[in-house]
Design an enzyme around this catalytic site. Sequence first.
Site, short mmCIF file in Angstrom:
data_model
loop_
_atom_site.label_atom_id
_atom_site.label_comp_id
_atom_site.label_asym_id
_atom_site.label_seq_id
_atom_site.Cartn_x
_atom_site.Cartn_y
_atom_site.Cartn_z
N TYR A 74 1.45 -4.87 4.39
CA TYR A 74 0.29 -4.22 3.74
C TYR A 74 -0.80 -3.76 4.83
CZ TYR A 74 2.49 -6.30 -0.45
OH TYR A 74 3.21 -6.55 -1.56
N HIS B 146 10.84 -9.64 3.04
CA HIS B 146 10.14 -8.56 1.89
C HIS B 146 11.26 -7.53 1.39
CE1 HIS B 146 6.28 -6.07 1.54
NE2 HIS B 146 7.15 -6.34 0.56
#
Length: 281
Positions: A56, A115
């Site tokens: 992010y 992730h």
Amino acid sequence: MNSIAPHATLTGSGVDGVDIPIVGIGTWPLTGSECTASVTQALALGYRHVDTAENYGNEDAVGLAVRESGLAREDVFVTTKFNKDSHGDAATVRQSAERALKRMGLDYLDLFLVHWPNPAQDLYVQTCESLVGLVETGLVRAWGVSNFKPVHLQRVLDAGMVPPVNQVQVDPEHAQHDVEQFNAASGVATAAYSPLARGSEVLNRAELVDPAARVGRTPAQVALRWHLQQGRIVVPRSANEERQRQNLDLFDFALTEEEMARIDALDTGEGPRLDSDEFGH
């Protein structure tokens, strides 16, 4: 009065009884001062769980908000996720955690997630083994996975490990029943990202609008309540103060069995936006 979400308890390999607030604040795609302001606002409203990720590009902004919140570190549950270049042996995964902590300015992580499985790389089982060992160091309190399909989870289970949590895309139109049922049967908690069906018109459907009118709430609150009544952890993202407040105000109303069934029927049977056998970073 500000709300604070109840907790669920994470258990699994290397993890025995870590409490996680069942509503968190998502942070993608916010970065920089906008992200810090959003998280600062959320913490002031009563959020105690913040979800971020290496990819992010906002771990620094999230860490700043946590550090300057005035809250004790142990009162804020911080989740982050790491990329495929950090998959592998214990030293590699530990370095990834240390880099995340340095970016965030924190001493430990509450939850550290793979992730994406990146099956073509074929390191996610070894990575999970490394994460179990990482918990023992105290750098992370709990570990888990994200975007894992049952076939990925099965390989981890076959290696003798139970991930405490699997964070996946779940919303009324993409219920991912096969993933959730496999998670539950395996003792893995399900956390839902994009729980409000980002970019969808589902919040305008009568199946959500009608119960919202009955209980005097918004369709988004009804959708989040649907998640909670099915036992999921949710991490909705909004930078808007009123929507942040609404997304946490979920604990003094309930949906009926009929309302739950109507929302269940919105499931299209389609998979998530991204196929974790093909996509990953």
